[in-house]
Design a protein around this motif. Structure first.
Motif, PDB file in Angstrom:
ATOM      1  N   GLY A 136       0.654  -1.299  -0.055  1.00 49.97           N
ATOM      2  CA  GLY A 136       0.227  -0.057   0.029  1.00 49.97           C
ATOM      3  C   GLY A 136       0.816   1.214  -0.071  1.00 49.97           C
ATOM      4  O   GLY A 136       0.441   2.257  -0.926  1.00 49.97           O
ATOM      5  N   PHE A 137       1.900   1.535   0.759  1.00 46.23           N
ATOM      6  CA  PHE A 137       2.799   2.483   1.064  1.00 46.23           C
ATOM      7  C   PHE A 137       3.503   2.574  -0.242  1.00 46.23           C
ATOM      8  O   PHE A 137       3.901   3.792  -0.437  1.00 46.23           O
ATOM      9  CB  PHE A 137       3.479   2.364   2.128  1.00 46.23           C
ATOM     10  CG  PHE A 137       4.531   3.694   2.490  1.00 46.23           C
ATOM     11  CD1 PHE A 137       3.874   5.096   2.386  1.00 46.23           C
ATOM     12  CD2 PHE A 137       5.845   3.429   2.507  1.00 46.23           C
ATOM     13  CE1 PHE A 137       4.676   6.087   2.508  1.00 46.23           C
ATOM     14  CE2 PHE A 137       6.630   4.606   2.761  1.00 46.23           C
ATOM     15  CZ  PHE A 137       6.160   5.610   2.628  1.00 46.23           C
ATOM     16  N   ARG A 138       3.991   1.772  -0.935  1.00 45.30           N
ATOM     17  CA  ARG A 138       4.657   1.649  -1.916  1.00 45.30           C
ATOM     18  C   ARG A 138       3.935   2.215  -2.974  1.00 45.30           C
ATOM     19  O   ARG A 138       4.511   3.115  -4.004  1.00 45.30           O
ATOM     20  CB  ARG A 138       5.296   0.235  -2.523  1.00 45.30           C
ATOM     21  CG  ARG A 138       5.998   0.264  -3.633  1.00 45.30           C
ATOM     22  CD  ARG A 138       6.393  -1.131  -4.006  1.00 45.30           C
ATOM     23  NE  ARG A 138       7.141  -2.045  -3.008  1.00 45.30           N
ATOM     24  CZ  ARG A 138       7.097  -3.424  -2.913  1.00 45.30           C
ATOM     25  NH1 ARG A 138       6.368  -3.954  -3.956  1.00 45.30           N
ATOM     26  NH2 ARG A 138       7.458  -3.950  -2.082  1.00 45.30           N
ATOM     27  N   GLU A 139       2.623   1.786  -3.310  1.00 47.30           N
ATOM     28  CA  GLU A 139       1.937   2.278  -4.229  1.00 47.30           C
ATOM     29  C   GLU A 139       1.606   3.782  -4.024  1.00 47.30           C
ATOM     30  O   GLU A 139       1.564   4.728  -5.069  1.00 47.30           O
ATOM     31  CB  GLU A 139       0.524   1.642  -4.354  1.00 47.30           C
ATOM     32  CG  GLU A 139       0.657   0.154  -4.897  1.00 47.30           C
ATOM     33  CD  GLU A 139      -0.545  -0.453  -4.776  1.00 47.30           C
ATOM     34  OE1 GLU A 139      -1.692   0.132  -4.377  1.00 47.30           O
ATOM     35  OE2 GLU A 139      -0.778  -1.866  -5.054  1.00 47.30           O
ATOM     36  N   LEU A 140       1.506   4.254  -3.038  1.00 42.83           N
ATOM     37  CA  LEU A 140       1.100   5.789  -2.576  1.00 42.83           C
ATOM     38  C   LEU A 140       2.475   6.555  -2.963  1.00 42.83           C
ATOM     39  O   LEU A 140       2.558   7.494  -3.618  1.00 42.83           O
ATOM     40  CB  LEU A 140       1.097   5.815  -1.236  1.00 42.83           C
ATOM     41  CG  LEU A 140       0.758   7.445  -0.774  1.00 42.83           C
ATOM     42  CD1 LEU A 140      -0.481   7.995  -1.265  1.00 42.83           C
ATOM     43  CD2 LEU A 140       0.719   7.260   0.865  1.00 42.83           C
ATOM     44  N   VAL A 141       3.534   5.708  -2.867  1.00 41.47           N
ATOM     45  CA  VAL A 141       5.064   6.657  -2.982  1.00 41.47           C
ATOM     46  C   VAL A 141       5.145   6.863  -4.537  1.00 41.47           C
ATOM     47  O   VAL A 141       5.547   7.976  -5.084  1.00 41.47           O
ATOM     48  CB  VAL A 141       6.233   5.641  -2.385  1.00 41.47           C
ATOM     49  CG1 VAL A 141       7.487   6.454  -3.097  1.00 41.47           C
ATOM     50  CG2 VAL A 141       6.192   5.739  -0.911  1.00 41.47           C
ATOM     51  N   GLU A 142       4.967   5.667  -5.282  1.00 40.50           N
ATOM     52  CA  GLU A 142       5.140   5.894  -6.718  1.00 40.50           C
ATOM     53  C   GLU A 142       3.905   6.764  -7.192  1.00 40.50           C
ATOM     54  O   GLU A 142       4.412   7.795  -8.086  1.00 40.50           O
ATOM     55  CB  GLU A 142       4.642   4.250  -7.302  1.00 40.50           C
ATOM     56  CG  GLU A 142       5.765   3.440  -7.119  1.00 40.50           C
ATOM     57  CD  GLU A 142       5.511   2.048  -7.695  1.00 40.50           C
ATOM     58  OE1 GLU A 142       4.253   1.860  -8.031  1.00 40.50           O
ATOM     59  OE2 GLU A 142       6.226   1.127  -7.271  1.00 40.50           O
ATOM     60  N   TRP A 143       2.698   6.788  -6.658  1.00 41.09           N
ATOM     61  CA  TRP A 143       1.499   7.944  -7.452  1.00 41.09           C
ATOM     62  C   TRP A 143       2.320   9.318  -7.100  1.00 41.09           C
ATOM     63  O   TRP A 143       2.075   9.954  -7.800  1.00 41.09           O
ATOM     64  CB  TRP A 143       0.537   7.487  -6.678  1.00 41.09           C
ATOM     65  CG  TRP A 143      -0.770   8.217  -7.183  1.00 41.09           C
ATOM     66  CD1 TRP A 143      -1.616   8.092  -8.135  1.00 41.09           C
ATOM     67  CD2 TRP A 143      -1.279   9.453  -6.489  1.00 41.09           C
ATOM     68  NE1 TRP A 143      -2.495   9.211  -8.558  1.00 41.09           N
ATOM     69  CE2 TRP A 143      -2.282   9.875  -7.383  1.00 41.09           C
ATOM     70  CE3 TRP A 143      -0.836  10.286  -5.439  1.00 41.09           C
ATOM     71  CZ2 TRP A 143      -2.717  11.163  -7.090  1.00 41.09           C
ATOM     72  CZ3 TRP A 143      -1.569  11.609  -5.353  1.00 41.09           C
ATOM     73  CH2 TRP A 143      -2.505  11.913  -6.143  1.00 41.09           C
ATOM     74  N   ALA A 144       2.408   9.548  -5.692  1.00 41.40           N
ATOM     75  CA  ALA A 144       2.761  10.761  -5.150  1.00 41.40           C
ATOM     76  C   ALA A 144       4.061  11.340  -6.100  1.00 41.40           C
ATOM     77  O   ALA A 144       4.190  12.448  -6.321  1.00 41.40           O
ATOM     78  CB  ALA A 144       2.990  10.933  -3.707  1.00 41.40           C
ATOM     79  N   SER A 145       5.108  10.438  -6.124  1.00 41.15           N
ATOM     80  CA  SER A 145       6.270  10.897  -6.688  1.00 41.15           C
ATOM     81  C   SER A 145       5.818  11.286  -8.056  1.00 41.15           C
ATOM     82  O   SER A 145       6.318  12.345  -8.689  1.00 41.15           O
ATOM     83  CB  SER A 145       7.389   9.643  -6.893  1.00 41.15           C
ATOM     84  OG  SER A 145       8.586  10.060  -7.549  1.00 41.15           O
ATOM     85  N   ASN A 146       4.951  10.510  -8.631  1.00 42.59           N
ATOM     86  CA  ASN A 146       4.541  11.039 -10.159  1.00 42.59           C
ATOM     87  C   ASN A 146       3.925  12.284 -10.357  1.00 42.59           C
ATOM     88  O   ASN A 146       4.010  13.048 -11.222  1.00 42.59           O
ATOM     89  CB  ASN A 146       3.888  10.040 -10.783  1.00 42.59           C
ATOM     90  CG  ASN A 146       3.350  10.078 -12.304  1.00 42.59           C
ATOM     91  OD1 ASN A 146       4.073  10.288 -13.192  1.00 42.59           O
ATOM     92  ND2 ASN A 146       2.159  10.031 -12.335  1.00 42.59           N
ATOM     93  N   ARG A 147       2.823  12.352  -9.369  1.00 45.46           N
ATOM     94  CA  ARG A 147       2.124  13.576  -9.453  1.00 45.46           C
ATOM     95  C   ARG A 147       2.835  14.777  -9.008  1.00 45.46           C
ATOM     96  O   ARG A 147       2.799  16.129  -9.354  1.00 45.46           O
ATOM     97  CB  ARG A 147       0.875  13.523  -8.362  1.00 45.46           C
ATOM     98  CG  ARG A 147      -0.132  12.552  -8.955  1.00 45.46           C
ATOM     99  CD  ARG A 147      -0.784  12.675 -10.370  1.00 45.46           C
ATOM    100  NE  ARG A 147      -1.444  14.069 -10.108  1.00 45.46           N
ATOM    101  CZ  ARG A 147      -1.293  14.887 -11.049  1.00 45.46           C
ATOM    102  NH1 ARG A 147      -0.452  14.942 -12.061  1.00 45.46           N
ATOM    103  NH2 ARG A 147      -2.215  16.022 -11.033  1.00 45.46           N
ATOM    104  N   LEU A 148       4.011  14.863  -8.015  1.00 48.39           N
ATOM    105  CA  LEU A 148       4.810  15.991  -7.432  1.00 48.39           C
ATOM    106  C   LEU A 148       6.038  16.047  -8.442  1.00 48.39           C
ATOM    107  O   LEU A 148       6.596  16.962  -8.300  1.00 48.39           O
ATOM    108  CB  LEU A 148       5.127  15.739  -6.233  1.00 48.39           C
ATOM    109  CG  LEU A 148       3.991  15.684  -5.302  1.00 48.39           C
ATOM    110  CD1 LEU A 148       4.464  15.276  -3.859  1.00 48.39           C
ATOM    111  CD2 LEU A 148       3.366  17.118  -5.065  1.00 48.39           C
ATOM    112  N   GLY A 149       5.986  15.354  -9.179  1.00 53.57           N
ATOM    113  CA  GLY A 149       7.441  15.184 -10.338  1.00 53.57           C
ATOM    114  C   GLY A 149       8.580  15.258  -9.717  1.00 53.57           C
ATOM    115  O   GLY A 149       9.462  16.074 -10.176  1.00 53.57           O
ATOM    116  N   LYS A 150       8.867  14.540  -8.775  1.00 52.91           N
ATOM    117  CA  LYS A 150      10.175  14.292  -8.054  1.00 52.91           C
ATOM    118  C   LYS A 150      10.464  12.940  -7.479  1.00 52.91           C
ATOM    119  O   LYS A 150       9.578  12.136  -7.160  1.00 52.91           O
ATOM    120  CB  LYS A 150      10.212  15.469  -7.043  1.00 52.91           C
ATOM    121  CG  LYS A 150       9.162  15.116  -5.769  1.00 52.91           C
ATOM    122  CD  LYS A 150       9.585  16.082  -4.694  1.00 52.91           C
ATOM    123  CE  LYS A 150      10.966  15.948  -3.996  1.00 52.91           C
ATOM    124  NZ  LYS A 150      11.467  16.482  -2.874  1.00 52.91           N
TER     125      LYS A 150
END
Length: 325
Positions: A136-150
């Motif tokens: 769950g946290f891994r998916e959140l990290v991947e999604w957030a990294s993509n949306r925040l562009g970093k």
């Protein structure tokens, strides 16, 4: 061989000092100039009593600082564990139109009671790896990294994990908060943290609550922008009292035309912009049920007191009818 030059604080300036906790240094890389200015102002006030937002704004303006977003700065300092909420002394209660704000603060204080001696924890690489192993946290990290562009470093991952572990917010609420910040053009994890701390303070812990809050917040910010332009407030931080008045005007569904009329009447009467005076005018119109400028202009006209309006025939007719009863 040339001497190596260094610097030191002028000794006589040290006679007039105030304390700054070392903990501030650990969050220095994350703090912006606004947060530091707010903290320095609060530290310089040297009091054990609660400091009101109005008092902080007044000190900021006295120091020539007019562009700080107070609510965001305070949210960061709370999240960093550098300040905490504290009840005001008796006698410092809000006025009638601030009653709702006072009730909100009391509710937030109950939520913060369990965290008042704590600051956001810092997680080790091992703890973060264990959190990611569940998926769950891994998916959140991947999604957030993509949306925040970093690409997140360990510190970023620690902040992101705190949203669910420390603030106790579900992933869909965290994602909605990130999406909202991106839509505002503020795609930084620090800005997201401020918003989600506000969510936790207000017990916004479901997607529906978060969506409703964001819609209300977006509407208020748009309304505030129009009012700033109308009254020439610039970008200075608004006091809690001023924000409460704007919220009341919006809740009363006061139109821009009606508010402009109140503004014009205020300037004509006082010779300056006074939100408090405007509020009294708009409050009286709201109580009277006036919704449009034409209703106000009609309602403001007092009945004529000219003696010619007296009809002797009507007087004697009423008197005669009463005598028959």
């Amino acid at each position: 061989m040339s001497d190596t030059k260094g610097y030191k604080i002028k000794k006589k300036l040290l006679d007039d000092t105030f304390a700054i906790p070392r903990k501030l240094l650990s969050r220095l890389s994350e703090a912006g100039s606004c947060e530091l200015k707010i903290f320095l102002i609060m530290a310089s006030m040297e009091t054990d009593d609660a400091i009101t937002e109005d008092a902080i704004v007044a000190e900021l303006e006295r120091a020539g600082v007019s562009s700080c977003d107070l609510s965001e700065g305070l949210a960061f300092l709370r999240g960093a564990g550098l300040i905490e909420k504290s009840s005001l002394k008796k006698g410092e209660a809000s006025t009638s139109y601030q009653k709702e704000e006072k009730e909100k603060k009391e509710k937030l204080e109950k939520h913060e009671e369990k965290h008042k001696s704590l600051s956001r924890p810092t997680y080790t690489s091992k703890q973060l790896a264990e959190a990611a192993s569940g998926g769950g946290f891994r998916e959140l990290v991947e999604w957030a990294s993509n949306r925040l562009g970093k690409t997140f470093n360990t510190s970023d991952l620690s902040t992101l994990y705190s949203f669910s572990d420390y603030l106790c917010l579900p992933d869909d609420v965290i994602m909605l908060g990130i999406e909202h910040c991106v839509s505002e053009g503020k795609a930084s994890l620090r800005y997201v943290e401020k918003l989600l701390i506000d969510f936790a303070d207000r017990e916004i812990n479901t997607y529906q609550k978060a969506e409703e809050y964001i819609l209300k917040r977006t509407s208020y910010l748009s309304f505030e922008g129009k009012m700033r332009a109308m009254m020439g407030l610039g970008q200075r931080a608004l006091t809690s009292k001023e924000k409460a008045m704007l919220s009341a005007w919006q809740e009363w569904q006061s139109s821009e035309e009606l508010i402009r009329l109140a503004y014009e009447k205020t300037v004509e009467k006082t010779g300056r912009v006074s939100m408090s005076y405007m509020h009294k005018i708009l409050e009286s119109w709201h109580i009277s049920g006036f919704k449009t400028v034409s209703e106000v202009e009609t309602g403001d006209k007092k009945p004529s007191s000219d003696s010619s309006s007296f009809d002797p025939d009507d007087f004697f007719r009423v008197a005669l009818e009463k005598s028959k009863k």
